[in-house]
Design a protein around this motif. Sequence first.
Motif, mmCIF file in Angstrom:
data_model
loop_
_atom_site.group_PDB
_atom_site.id
_atom_site.type_symbol
_atom_site.label_atom_id
_atom_site.label_comp_id
_atom_site.label_asym_id
_atom_site.label_seq_id
_atom_site.Cartn_x
_atom_site.Cartn_y
_atom_site.Cartn_z
ATOM 1 N N PRO A 29 1.734 127.675 -17.602
ATOM 2 C CA PRO A 29 2.222 127.740 -16.219
ATOM 3 C C PRO A 29 2.346 126.330 -15.656
ATOM 4 C CG PRO A 29 -0.109 128.289 -16.309
ATOM 5 C CD PRO A 29 0.342 128.159 -17.737
ATOM 6 N N PHE A 30 3.525 125.992 -15.169
ATOM 7 C CA PHE A 30 3.756 124.624 -14.730
ATOM 8 C C PHE A 30 3.404 124.410 -13.265
ATOM 9 C CE2 PHE A 30 6.054 120.720 -13.782
ATOM 10 C CZ PHE A 30 5.767 119.966 -14.908
ATOM 11 N N ILE A 31 3.228 125.498 -12.516
ATOM 12 C CA ILE A 31 2.900 125.376 -11.103
ATOM 13 C C ILE A 31 2.044 126.575 -10.711
ATOM 14 C CG2 ILE A 31 4.820 126.639 -10.054
ATOM 15 C CD1 ILE A 31 5.151 124.046 -8.245
ATOM 16 N N GLY A 32 1.267 126.418 -9.639
ATOM 17 C CA GLY A 32 0.350 127.472 -9.237
ATOM 18 C C GLY A 32 1.043 128.685 -8.641
ATOM 19 N N PRO A 33 0.292 129.777 -8.433
ATOM 20 C CA PRO A 33 0.876 131.022 -7.930
ATOM 21 C C PRO A 33 0.998 131.030 -6.410
ATOM 22 C CG PRO A 33 -1.447 131.345 -8.373
ATOM 23 C CD PRO A 33 -1.131 129.929 -8.765
ATOM 24 N N VAL A 34 1.665 132.063 -5.910
ATOM 25 C CA VAL A 34 1.664 132.387 -4.483
ATOM 26 C C VAL A 34 0.845 133.662 -4.313
ATOM 27 C CG1 VAL A 34 3.860 131.284 -4.001
ATOM 28 C CG2 VAL A 34 3.825 133.692 -4.687
ATOM 29 N N ILE A 35 0.513 133.999 -3.065
ATOM 30 C CA ILE A 35 -0.357 135.146 -2.821
ATOM 31 C C ILE A 35 0.213 136.009 -1.705
ATOM 32 C CG2 ILE A 35 -1.790 133.860 -1.188
ATOM 33 C CD1 ILE A 35 -4.204 135.452 -2.252
ATOM 34 N N SER A 36 0.055 137.317 -1.856
ATOM 35 C CA SER A 36 0.414 138.266 -0.808
ATOM 36 C C SER A 36 -0.407 139.527 -0.993
ATOM 37 C CB SER A 36 1.908 138.603 -0.856
ATOM 38 O OG SER A 36 2.222 139.591 0.110
ATOM 39 N N SER A 37 -1.103 139.939 0.070
ATOM 40 C CA SER A 37 -1.856 141.193 0.086
ATOM 41 C C SER A 37 -2.805 141.319 -1.104
ATOM 42 C CB SER A 37 -0.896 142.389 0.127
ATOM 43 O OG SER A 37 -0.061 142.330 1.256
ATOM 44 N N GLY A 38 -3.520 140.244 -1.409
ATOM 45 C CA GLY A 38 -4.510 140.292 -2.477
ATOM 46 C C GLY A 38 -3.957 140.227 -3.877
ATOM 47 N N VAL A 39 -2.677 139.882 -4.025
ATOM 48 C CA VAL A 39 -2.056 139.785 -5.349
ATOM 49 C C VAL A 39 -1.453 138.393 -5.505
ATOM 50 C CG1 VAL A 39 -0.340 140.734 -6.935
ATOM 51 C CG2 VAL A 39 -1.537 142.246 -5.344
ATOM 52 N N LEU A 40 -1.692 137.780 -6.659
ATOM 53 C CA LEU A 40 -1.117 136.490 -7.005
ATOM 54 C C LEU A 40 0.138 136.703 -7.848
ATOM 55 C CD1 LEU A 40 -4.438 134.740 -8.082
ATOM 56 C CD2 LEU A 40 -3.204 134.343 -5.936
ATOM 57 N N TYR A 41 1.186 135.936 -7.547
ATOM 58 C CA TYR A 41 2.432 136.010 -8.308
ATOM 59 C C TYR A 41 2.767 134.617 -8.808
ATOM 60 C CZ TYR A 41 2.892 140.426 -5.765
ATOM 61 O OH TYR A 41 2.669 141.671 -5.237
ATOM 62 N N GLY A 42 3.114 134.507 -10.088
ATOM 63 C CA GLY A 42 3.413 133.198 -10.645
ATOM 64 C C GLY A 42 4.319 133.279 -11.853
ATOM 65 N N THR A 43 4.575 132.120 -12.442
ATOM 66 C CA THR A 43 5.442 132.038 -13.613
ATOM 67 C C THR A 43 4.794 131.144 -14.662
ATOM 68 O OG1 THR A 43 6.638 130.115 -12.761
ATOM 69 C CG2 THR A 43 7.540 132.281 -12.229
ATOM 70 N N SER A 44 5.273 131.267 -15.882
ATOM 71 C CA SER A 44 4.935 130.310 -16.937
ATOM 72 C C SER A 44 6.231 129.892 -17.627
ATOM 73 C CB SER A 44 3.949 130.904 -17.951
ATOM 74 O OG SER A 44 4.543 131.948 -18.692
ATOM 75 N N VAL A 45 6.257 128.667 -18.119
ATOM 76 C CA VAL A 45 7.479 128.098 -18.686
ATOM 77 C C VAL A 45 7.857 128.783 -19.988
ATOM 78 C CG1 VAL A 45 8.551 125.985 -19.525
ATOM 79 C CG2 VAL A 45 6.984 125.896 -17.606
ATOM 80 N N ILE A 55 -3.214 127.326 -3.866
ATOM 81 C CA ILE A 55 -3.004 127.953 -2.567
ATOM 82 C C ILE A 55 -4.348 128.398 -2.027
ATOM 83 C CG2 ILE A 55 -2.606 130.282 -3.482
ATOM 84 C CD1 ILE A 55 -0.370 130.516 -1.339
ATOM 85 N N LEU A 56 -4.492 128.358 -0.708
ATOM 86 C CA LEU A 56 -5.755 128.682 -0.056
ATOM 87 C C LEU A 56 -5.596 129.959 0.760
ATOM 88 C CD1 LEU A 56 -8.651 127.856 0.829
ATOM 89 C CD2 LEU A 56 -7.585 126.484 2.634
ATOM 90 N N ARG A 57 -6.540 130.873 0.616
ATOM 91 C CA ARG A 57 -6.515 132.095 1.403
ATOM 92 C C ARG A 57 -7.939 132.588 1.648
ATOM 93 N NH1 ARG A 57 -2.304 135.583 2.104
ATOM 94 N NH2 ARG A 57 -1.166 133.599 2.014
ATOM 95 N N ASP A 58 -8.311 132.740 2.919
ATOM 96 C CA ASP A 58 -9.603 133.306 3.325
ATOM 97 C C ASP A 58 -10.784 132.591 2.662
ATOM 98 O OD1 ASP A 58 -8.254 135.179 4.897
ATOM 99 O OD2 ASP A 58 -8.069 136.573 3.212
ATOM 100 N N GLY A 59 -10.757 131.264 2.657
ATOM 101 C CA GLY A 59 -11.871 130.493 2.133
ATOM 102 C C GLY A 59 -11.936 130.393 0.626
#
Length: 592
Positions: free
Chosen positions: A316-332, A269-273
């Motif tokens: 982790p099978f897929i990359g994280p998402v981002i909100s307000s400077g925090v990354l959220y993700g999962t691992s299998v 995911i891309l955020r602020d360069g």
Amino acid sequence: MTFRDNINYMGRRIVRLAFFLVVSIAFLSFASRVNAAVTLLHEFAGGPSDGATPYYGSLAGSGTKLYGITYAGGSAGLGTIFSMNTDGSGYSILHNFAGGGSDGATPESTLVLSGTKLYGTTFVGGDSSLGTIFSMNTDGTGFTLLHEFAGGASDGSKPAIGGLTLSGSVLYGTTSLGGDSNKGTIFSMNTDGTGFTLLREFAGGASDGSDASISTLSLDSGVLYGTTAQGGDSNKGTIFSMNTDGTGFTLLHEFAGGASDSDSPKSMILRDGVIYGASFSGGDSNFGTVYKINTDGTGFTLLHEFAGGGSDGKWPFIGPVISSGVLYGTSVQGGDTNAGVLYQINTDGTGFTLLHEFAGGTADGSSPYSHPFWMSYNLYGIASAGGDTGNGVVYSYALPVPTPVPTLPPLSAAGPSVCSAQAPSSAPHLLKADAFNNSVKLYFVPAGEPVDRYYLAYGLTENNPIYGFEYYQADNTGALSLTIKALKSNTNYYFRIRGGNGCMPGAWSNILRVKTGFGGSQSATTFVASPTPTAASINVNPTSPIPTAMPVLDDNQSTDSGTLGFWGNLCRNLKLFFSSIWQFFVGFFKRY
């Protein structure tokens, strides 16, 4: 019984009591850590009337609606598209995939939601059974195959799990196979199915990527960014950039694996360069990493190296998402039962936390392959297994709402408008409040139109409302309510509210005095007769630290301590333990 016998007897009781309480404290703290704030919204049953095995596609949503796909289940057993409300109600199958030349099958990608349209891909299906791109209305009507992949040198094959990227009326995506070298492609296509174009055909080797099977393209200023699972100098994957017309392809990073790099990168995911992503392996334990890199290829940094076990994730099978400077993700895998985890980590690499450790079985999900979907301070996600029939679940996790910086306009009377909109035609009216130990729920008659937001001000005295916040209110009809958390118990607070519309605020409401810890509804008798405050009576930028003031929360968000986390619950339970011991000794010495 002698006094010594009494002492020995009571001593044995104290030891037993202490042991019992310590075990209880540990259990309660552990339970709160593992299950805090997670709710199962749907448990897939499989068969012809429900989906099953939702592998890789993450949820999409807007407002109170969620949309997703399942790999299997449905009338043909070849997967489904479903919708449901964010509270778990209203679950509905929108499409049953049938395969063959006129439909897709076994969808694996995340849906793209644009207005009332859904776009997605299937891994197989279509004339060549090499996958499709489809569109459909959010009510389930209008299902259309936009493209049927044919493979070979002039087309892609097996579209990526990461899904499509929409910009205007153009869709961008990747395939894991197809193209001249059969190592995958990057394509573009109009949302009506016209203009399908191969922008890039991967060749693999040291100077190119290969296998973009889990890539999600990110678009910024006419440049696409993505990953491949293979290719590059070490054949362990790449990060690339490319213009939307197919020119300017550049390898930004070639993964080398090992303890200091990643291996087999997943979506990003891309955020602020800055690009943020995860890899399936690499790092100290070779269980995967979370990384970041600038869009010019500099500054590659490992933010976290997964270690597995009870206190970390694994693979982790897929990359994280981002909100307000925090990354959220999962691992299998990983976590106490090795059934996978939901994690968060700050974008600078600090604050890595396991939000939930999946346990599987009938009461929880397991093996989450997809990343969560963030919406309104809730994470919504899918686990591929678990639930009553073991066919997977849809879950939600309530995040704490951050403390806002007060953004109150001056408390003066409404002045001349600075734009074309008028001030709200009338002030809101506070009706009553429900008071709890650390929160207050206010009820009020809305302000007169035009209104799209409200400003709440409150303080510890009537004429000094030094805390407050702005929030948006889409529905301005009927009696409205809002909840303010993180208040001090057994304390008087004075609340007032006004409407606004982005141009100028309206008049302030009456003032309502509410005492926390009161334990019931407080209404007309607690109103304070007070004139409209002046600008001098509020300090909107106090020089002293601003106490915690939580913004509007949905009514279904709990005001209890369920979101305290492991250490918060441990401290609370230790307090209860030592309080019990103290009361025991007080009673003992009173008796003897």
